[in-house]
Design an enzyme around this catalytic site. Structure first.
Site, short mmCIF file in Angstrom:
data_model
loop_
_atom_site.label_atom_id
_atom_site.label_comp_id
_atom_site.label_asym_id
_atom_site.label_seq_id
_atom_site.Cartn_x
_atom_site.Cartn_y
_atom_site.Cartn_z
CB THR A 50 84.41 -7.89 61.57
OG1 THR A 50 85.61 -7.34 62.12
CG2 THR A 50 83.54 -6.75 61.08
CE1 TYR A 138 93.01 -10.57 65.08
CE2 TYR A 138 91.08 -11.96 64.73
CZ TYR A 138 91.63 -10.74 65.05
OH TYR A 138 90.80 -9.67 65.33
CE LYS A 167 92.48 -8.81 62.02
NZ LYS A 167 91.02 -9.13 62.06
#
Length: 305
Positions: A50, A138, A167
């Site tokens: 992000t 992740y 995650k």
């Protein structure tokens, strides 16, 4: 809940990196970080997907992490994105994040290379051996083309005591049970998909690494806190309150929509670095309507409390 779970409990915001005229807009970034802390988030995640980490220079990434650490001042965990598709570069990024003061690191699966599970074990093993910082794996197969198997996670947590969390962004809540079956309480689970945070929590996850929290941190925190407090009806109401906004944040590839939302809220600019570009005018108009409806609904929800 274990002490390890407590460290990762709650909302960790996957922070955007604002740009202005091609450079990092540090003033806007600092204000965004302060807004997150004031909203009660548990953690901050700079220079992740992000945060457009792929287009940040090493110096920019270090500065963004260091600023986050300074502003957080120990109030919340700072978990820096430090992944790459080259193991040597990943180790270098981890060392830079550690030097900048990060409390933990988030390591995405190598993208483009598409390594085997044996390759993932070797990659994450080398990364974990290079630092004493807690590490969150992740798994995001939609972007990277490879998923971390539950058995691979079990191998990693057994071999490396600082591999402590994941995650999970594979888009299905079933993965929570698979990961818990393989790893038990040794691996803390975060939802990597805002829209299914509540199902994740119901199956044993402890938090979310959130895109939506950039624009609606208080509501995300309230939802997760309500779940952990046993207020399931309130948690569901907040999930439904956030649902349309969550969908809107992924109307185009992240982080285009969330940057557009921040711009509409006069919190930061919509500028992105190529090959990412701002969202289309049509989607920006749709997002404006979503934000207006969300604002009205959020106000009504507060008045009912």
């Amino acid at each position: 809940m274990t002490a390890l779970s407590d460290r990762f409990k709650g909302v960790f915001t996957a922070l955007v990196t604002p740009f202005r005229d091609g450079g990092v807009d540090y003033a806007s970034y600092d204000a965004l970080v302060e807004r997150q802390i004031a909203a009660g988030v548990s953690g901050l995640v700079p220079v992740g997907t992000t945060g457009e980490a792929a287009t940040l220079s090493d110096d920019e990434a270090v500065e963004v992490i260091a600023r986050t650490v300074r502003i957080a001042a120990g109030q919340v965990m700072v978990m820096a994105g430090a992944g790459a598709n080259d193991t040597t570069k990943t180790v270098d990024k981890i060392k830079r994040a550690e030097a900048a003061g990060a409390d933990a690191v988030l390591i995405v699966t190598p993208y483009y290379n598409k390594p085997s599970q044996a390759g993932l074990i070797a990659h994450y093993g080398a990364a974990a051996s290079a630092t004493s910082l807690p590490m969150m794996l992740y798994s995001v197969p939609g972007r990277c083309g490879v998923e971390i198997a539950p058995e691979t996670c079990a191998t990693l947590v057994e071999r490396h005591e600082n591999v402590v969390a994941i995650k999970e962004a594979g888009g299905t809540a079933a993965r929570v049970t698979q990961l818990r079956t393989a790893c038990g309480d040794r691996l803390v689970i975060h939802s990597g998909d805002d829209g299914i945070t509540l199902p994740f929590l119901s199956l044993g996850a402890v938090g979310v690494t959130s895109v939506v929290a950039n624009i609606a941190p208080r509501e995300m925190v309230a939802m997760v806190d309500a779940w952990h407090a046993g207020e399931t009806v309130k948690a569901l109401a907040l999930h439904e309150l956030i649902a349309e906004l969550t969908d809107g944040m992924f109307i185009e590839s992240n982080p285009g929509p969330v940057k557009a939302a921040l711009a509409l809220a006069n919190l930061a600019g919509p500028e992105m670095r190529l090959p990412m570009v701002p969202i289309s005018d049509a989607n920006r108009n749709k997002l404006s309507g979503i934000l207006n409806r969300f604002g009205s609904a959020a106000t009504a929800f507060q008045e009912m409390r």
